[in-house]
Design a protein around this motif. Structure first.
Motif, mmCIF file in Angstrom:
data_model
loop_
_atom_site.group_PDB
_atom_site.id
_atom_site.type_symbol
_atom_site.label_atom_id
_atom_site.label_comp_id
_atom_site.label_asym_id
_atom_site.label_seq_id
_atom_site.Cartn_x
_atom_site.Cartn_y
_atom_site.Cartn_z
ATOM 1 N N PRO A 156 5.770 27.107 -7.419
ATOM 2 C CA PRO A 156 6.009 26.049 -6.515
ATOM 3 C C PRO A 156 7.860 25.841 -6.967
ATOM 4 N N PRO A 157 8.576 25.432 -5.988
ATOM 5 C CA PRO A 157 10.036 25.278 -6.173
ATOM 6 C C PRO A 157 10.304 24.086 -7.230
ATOM 7 N N LEU A 158 10.228 24.133 -8.538
ATOM 8 C CA LEU A 158 10.140 23.117 -9.345
ATOM 9 C C LEU A 158 11.310 22.126 -9.275
ATOM 10 N N PRO A 159 12.396 22.591 -9.185
ATOM 11 C CA PRO A 159 13.361 21.430 -9.039
ATOM 12 C C PRO A 159 13.202 20.573 -7.972
ATOM 13 N N ARG A 160 12.838 21.037 -6.705
ATOM 14 C CA ARG A 160 12.660 20.079 -5.533
ATOM 15 C C ARG A 160 11.144 19.303 -5.556
ATOM 16 N N LEU A 161 10.582 20.117 -6.193
ATOM 17 C CA LEU A 161 9.047 19.243 -6.534
ATOM 18 C C LEU A 161 9.210 17.832 -7.712
ATOM 19 N N LEU A 162 10.099 18.104 -8.445
ATOM 20 C CA LEU A 162 10.491 17.118 -9.735
ATOM 21 C C LEU A 162 11.210 16.044 -8.878
ATOM 22 N N LEU A 163 12.045 16.442 -8.019
ATOM 23 C CA LEU A 163 12.977 15.478 -7.392
ATOM 24 C C LEU A 163 12.340 14.879 -6.551
ATOM 25 N N GLY A 164 11.295 15.413 -5.526
ATOM 26 C CA GLY A 164 10.355 14.473 -4.841
ATOM 27 C C GLY A 164 9.624 13.742 -5.473
ATOM 28 N N VAL A 165 8.870 13.962 -6.718
ATOM 29 C CA VAL A 165 8.233 13.118 -7.616
ATOM 30 C C VAL A 165 8.867 12.050 -8.123
ATOM 31 N N ALA A 166 10.182 12.131 -8.238
ATOM 32 C CA ALA A 166 11.045 11.277 -8.946
ATOM 33 C C ALA A 166 11.332 10.104 -7.989
ATOM 34 N N LEU A 167 11.641 10.703 -6.628
ATOM 35 C CA LEU A 167 11.962 9.745 -5.414
ATOM 36 C C LEU A 167 10.960 8.891 -5.123
ATOM 37 N N ALA A 168 9.603 9.234 -5.052
ATOM 38 C CA ALA A 168 8.705 8.964 -4.579
ATOM 39 C C ALA A 168 8.498 7.342 -4.714
ATOM 40 N N PRO A 169 8.559 6.797 -6.028
ATOM 41 C CA PRO A 169 7.991 5.409 -6.334
ATOM 42 C C PRO A 169 9.176 4.474 -6.394
ATOM 43 N N LEU A 170 10.469 4.911 -6.070
ATOM 44 C CA LEU A 170 11.781 4.260 -6.256
ATOM 45 C C LEU A 170 11.536 3.137 -5.531
ATOM 46 N N GLY A 171 11.203 3.073 -4.216
ATOM 47 C CA GLY A 171 11.136 1.783 -3.244
ATOM 48 C C GLY A 171 10.028 0.854 -3.972
ATOM 49 N N TRP A 172 9.202 1.208 -4.104
ATOM 50 C CA TRP A 172 7.772 0.339 -4.376
ATOM 51 C C TRP A 172 8.290 -0.235 -5.550
ATOM 52 N N VAL A 204 0.860 -1.061 -0.170
ATOM 53 C CA VAL A 204 -0.028 0.099 -0.033
ATOM 54 C C VAL A 204 0.787 1.179 0.083
ATOM 55 N N GLY A 205 2.169 1.029 -0.057
ATOM 56 C CA GLY A 205 3.097 2.285 -0.230
ATOM 57 C C GLY A 205 2.912 3.007 -1.684
ATOM 58 N N ALA A 206 1.986 2.357 -2.404
ATOM 59 C CA ALA A 206 1.639 2.961 -3.697
ATOM 60 C C ALA A 206 0.584 4.041 -3.386
ATOM 61 N N ALA A 207 -0.018 4.084 -2.223
ATOM 62 C CA ALA A 207 -1.042 5.087 -1.830
ATOM 63 C C ALA A 207 -0.299 6.315 -1.587
ATOM 64 N N VAL A 208 1.072 6.294 -0.884
ATOM 65 C CA VAL A 208 1.852 7.403 -0.487
ATOM 66 C C VAL A 208 2.402 7.976 -1.713
ATOM 67 N N VAL A 209 2.938 7.184 -2.733
ATOM 68 C CA VAL A 209 3.330 7.426 -4.095
ATOM 69 C C VAL A 209 2.456 8.204 -4.744
ATOM 70 N N ALA A 210 1.146 7.853 -4.921
ATOM 71 C CA ALA A 210 0.025 8.351 -5.341
ATOM 72 C C ALA A 210 -0.369 9.898 -4.934
ATOM 73 N N ALA A 211 -0.194 9.938 -3.587
ATOM 74 C CA ALA A 211 -0.558 11.266 -2.862
ATOM 75 C C ALA A 211 0.508 12.277 -3.311
ATOM 76 N N VAL A 212 1.777 11.846 -3.363
ATOM 77 C CA VAL A 212 2.751 12.905 -3.746
ATOM 78 C C VAL A 212 2.378 13.103 -5.377
ATOM 79 N N TRP A 213 2.305 12.407 -5.986
ATOM 80 C CA TRP A 213 2.078 12.595 -7.543
ATOM 81 C C TRP A 213 0.975 13.534 -7.698
#
Length: 394
Positions: free
Chosen positions: A230-246, A203-212
């Motif tokens: 919004p701080p575009l570089p930090r936002l995009l980095l957060g979006v890219a990091l979110a699904p990596l573990g899952w 269900v970590g997918a739910a956290v990823v989906a919330a970030v996206w």
């Protein structure tokens, strides 16, 4: 930044205004102490029940059901498969790796057995979860509501799981802090916590989906109201990091099984999967139509209560990240087939469901609020002891 502290955005400057470090911890101390007291009450009730039943609390909390699978992974790595009559194949690859990794690490550096290390990880993770839950409630509705939210989460009927060597406390901690970081505009931290949550439970997918979805809405709103952006570089980095573990764990299982759908196949071997809620609906109907009518009625009432609380959260004006995360957790839990007794536990990370109740509790006078919390905590402790002394896994 757009305003995500309302249903559609992040309050400008919210990240700067939010308490940090020691100040944030000091603010959370009452919530953490009350959380520890409620959970200690649950463990005491479990131990007292065990004196009559001949089952030790330590064994029930650390060496039964899923805890055994996590401990085996920590000790031996992945590769164990259990073949059962009826064609079911239980593979340990159904369990995500972060909890057994932490159990192995802690038992290697401290004189602890793996099961005991699991209890320590769960205890620390549950406190971190309580802090994150408080931070969300405090940020949105004030300190008193944050404290009430933590106490209600600790006193859930299935709250005893928070004291078990299970992954729910660890996952809830990572999810709560990811959501808090979204609310306060800390995009990279939100993505990092989401990545770790994705290594903890499916269900970590739910956290990823919330970030996206939060990032997508922030970007769309920024196009309509470009100042401030919004701080575009930090936002995009957060979006890219979110699904990596899952994604990493799904890919690893796929490589081990030689199939793109490897993890889904593993879950299928356990009798798990998603059927839109048909199996669960049939399970409830069979009880409503038979001698177990009271149990069926209780299940139906529980589902209705969950949906009513979610609707109350929408009416309360909860922020988009919370509504999306909670809705996804509920959807995955209620539409999954498999062992139906686990559904309350699967919904436990959806703590924003309790925000309407926490806000109502916070408005009560202190004496009345304490009375309500005491009754609820006692009921939770007794039910938790009864539940764990049953025959099936929670």
């Amino acid at each position: 930044m757009t305003d995500l502290a309302t249903p559609s955005g992040i309050a400008p400057g919210a990240a700067a205004a939010a308490p940090r470090g020691r100040a944030a911890l000091r603010r959370a101390v009452p919530a953490l102490l009350l959380f520890a007291a409620v959970r200690a009450l649950g463990v005491v009730a479990l131990a007292l029940w065990g004196l009559a039943d001949g089952k030790g609390a330590r064994h029930l909390l650390s060496a039964r059901w899923d805890s055994i699978w996590y401990a085996r992974i920590a000790e031996q790595g992945y590769g164990y498969t259990l073949h059962l009559p009826g064609g079911k194949v239980h593979s340990d690859m159904a369990f995500f790796p972060l909890l057994p990794w932490l159990e192995r690490l802690l038992s290697a550096v401290l004189p602890l057995s793996v099961p005991d290390a699991g209890l320590v990880v769960s205890a620390v993770a549950s406190l971190c979860a309580a802090w994150g839950i408080f931070a969300v409630g405090d940020h949105l509705y004030g300190r008193r509501t944050g404290v009430a939210l933590v106490v209600l989460w600790a006193a859930l009927p299935v709250g005893v799981v928070q004291s078990m060597a299970y992954s729910e406390s660890l996952f809830t901690a990572l999810a709560a802090w990811s959501l808090y970081c979204l609310l306060t505009g800390r995009w990279v931290w939100a993505g990092a916590f989401a990545a770790l949550a994705g290594l903890t439970r499916p269900v970590g997918a739910a956290v990823v989906a919330a970030v996206w979805i939060t990032a997508a809405v922030a970007l769309l709103r920024a196009r309509r109201a470009p100042d401030p952006r919004p701080p575009l570089p930090r936002l995009l980095l957060g979006v890219a990091l979110a699904p990596l573990g899952w994604l990493a764990y799904f890919a690893w299982v796929g490589a081990r099984t030689g199939s793109v759908t490897g993890y889904l196949d593993v879950q299928g071997g356990w009798g798990n999967g998603f059927d839109g809620g048909l199996a669960f609906g049939s399970f409830v109907w069979e009880r409503l139509a038979g001698p177990a009518f009271p149990a069926g009625l209780g299940l139906l009432a529980g589902v209705v209560l969950v949906l009513v609380l979610y609707r109350a959260g929408v009416r309360q004006g909860q922020p988009l990240p919370l509504l999306f995360f909670t809705g996804t957790v509920l959807l995955l839990a209620l539409t999954a087939k498999g062992y139906f007794g686990s559904k309350p536990r699967l919904m436990m990370p959806a703590f924003p469901l309790l925000l309407p109740l926490a806000a109502a509790l916070a408005r009560l006078r202190t004496v009345r609020a304490v009375s309500v919390v005491t009754v609820v905590a006692l009921a939770s402790a007794v039910y938790g002891a009864f539940w764990l002394h049953g025959s099936g896994p929670p």
